[in-house]
Write a protein that holds these residues in place. Structure first.
Motif, short mmCIF file in Angstrom:
data_model
loop_
_atom_site.label_atom_id
_atom_site.label_comp_id
_atom_site.label_asym_id
_atom_site.label_seq_id
_atom_site.Cartn_x
_atom_site.Cartn_y
_atom_site.Cartn_z
N VAL A 91 18.32 59.90 37.23
CA VAL A 91 16.86 59.93 37.24
C VAL A 91 16.40 58.60 37.81
O VAL A 91 16.73 57.54 37.28
N HIS A 102 24.23 63.38 37.87
CA HIS A 102 22.77 63.41 37.81
C HIS A 102 22.24 61.99 37.63
O HIS A 102 22.75 61.24 36.80
N LYS A 155 23.92 59.36 30.32
CA LYS A 155 22.59 59.91 30.53
C LYS A 155 22.12 59.65 31.97
O LYS A 155 22.38 58.58 32.53
N ALA A 156 21.36 60.58 32.51
CA ALA A 156 20.90 60.48 33.90
C ALA A 156 20.07 59.22 34.19
O ALA A 156 20.17 58.64 35.28
N PRO A 157 19.21 58.72 33.27
CA PRO A 157 18.43 57.52 33.60
C PRO A 157 19.28 56.26 33.67
O PRO A 157 18.78 55.22 34.08
#
Lengths: 142, 142, 142
Positions: free
Chosen positions: A110, A108, A60-62
């Motif tokens: 975040v 990606h 996941k990006a985060p």
């Protein structure tokens, strides 16, 4: 499969190390990148993770940290991918940063807007994506 | 307790497996859902985690991945909850997605807007929440 | 080093426990705070993590949970830092919460706006930051 995870890398399992609770799995992509994942040993068995098997890694990006300068520091995170910022979408609190990799894929991340300002992140800037092995989810064909 | 974690599930510990550094704990909810957590062995001892003890599992929304189609892929993440999207709040970068579960509870996930678009997430769509055992925090009565 | 992680704590390694796959490392800050990290054993070796060595701990803001009241619950997360909310930036979905610590440093957490409302987070409110050992990235001088 349709998954929300922004980062997906396909490869072949190149190493498996089993512990009592967790197993450490290495995935090598066709481009030669190595992604290390820590999953529970139960998952490793259920998915039949073994050297030579094809698998995907989802992140996941985060869960991705961004570095612009490693300046004399070695970090414990097992996975790193160096490239160039190719897109940056800014929200009120967070920004979605896309780092284009030399092989044509992208990562990606975040990160907070404070980080974007502090690191001077913008299109064209060299940046490295960093993530922990324990943040990688592996998948195999059912 | 007042905690920011959007996801909280109460249950009874149904299995404990100890390793040198980490322990794997299974929590079974009254509805029969099983949540798997990996915590350090030191925490397991400090909290007195043992089969039969009541506990809660806390999971932050950004740690939850959303799937709309598992299409022939098995994933390593130990925890999954299938339901229907019941609320979606969109920011500039991220969206807060709530998935209502059959038993009446709900799971919150924070995913990027790109993921919302790609998966066609909106109210009424079937979706599965997925999270790793290593992302679960356990709590017990003090 | 320039890293996006909002939380960085410097200290000296005060304990190392090795497992088959993971190692547990304790870092003690000059102010006496103890931060516990779980990293792969391969990382621990590569970084030469040993008692007495100086190191930094990096934690991304979305990995930090915020508590305002622990009300009779013991949680498994190994790291907690109590302080006072000193800044709160609200987006459409998430808020960036800064908790000032007694020693002069601060912890950043990204939590959903629902959590901000539910916990009544605002400047001046007492709050505790909580994060798992498996979410800490360690760094040492190269």
């Amino acid at each position: 499969m349709q998954a929300s995870a922004r980062n997906r890398f396909a490869g072949t399992i190149s190493a498996v190390r089993e512990g009592a609770i967790n197993s450490e799995i290495e995935l090598t992509t066709p481009g030669g990148d190595v992604i290390v994942a820590v999953v529970t040993q139960t998952s490793a068995q259920r998915l039949g993770l073994a050297v030579g098997k094809e698998a995907i890694a989802l992140i996941k990006a985060p869960w991705v940290m961004v570095l612009t300068d490693e300046g004399g520091i070695k970090l414990s995170a097992r996975n790193r991918m160096a490239g160039t910022v190719s897109r940056l979408i800014k929200g009120a609190v967070n920004s979605d940063v896309v780092i284009a990799l030399p092989g044509g894929s992208a990562v990606h991340a975040v990160v907070t807007n404070d980080a974007v300002a502090e690191l001077g992140l913008k299109e064209g800037v060299a940046a490295t994506a960093l993530f922990k092995a324990s943040h990688v989810i592996l998948g195999v064909s059912a």
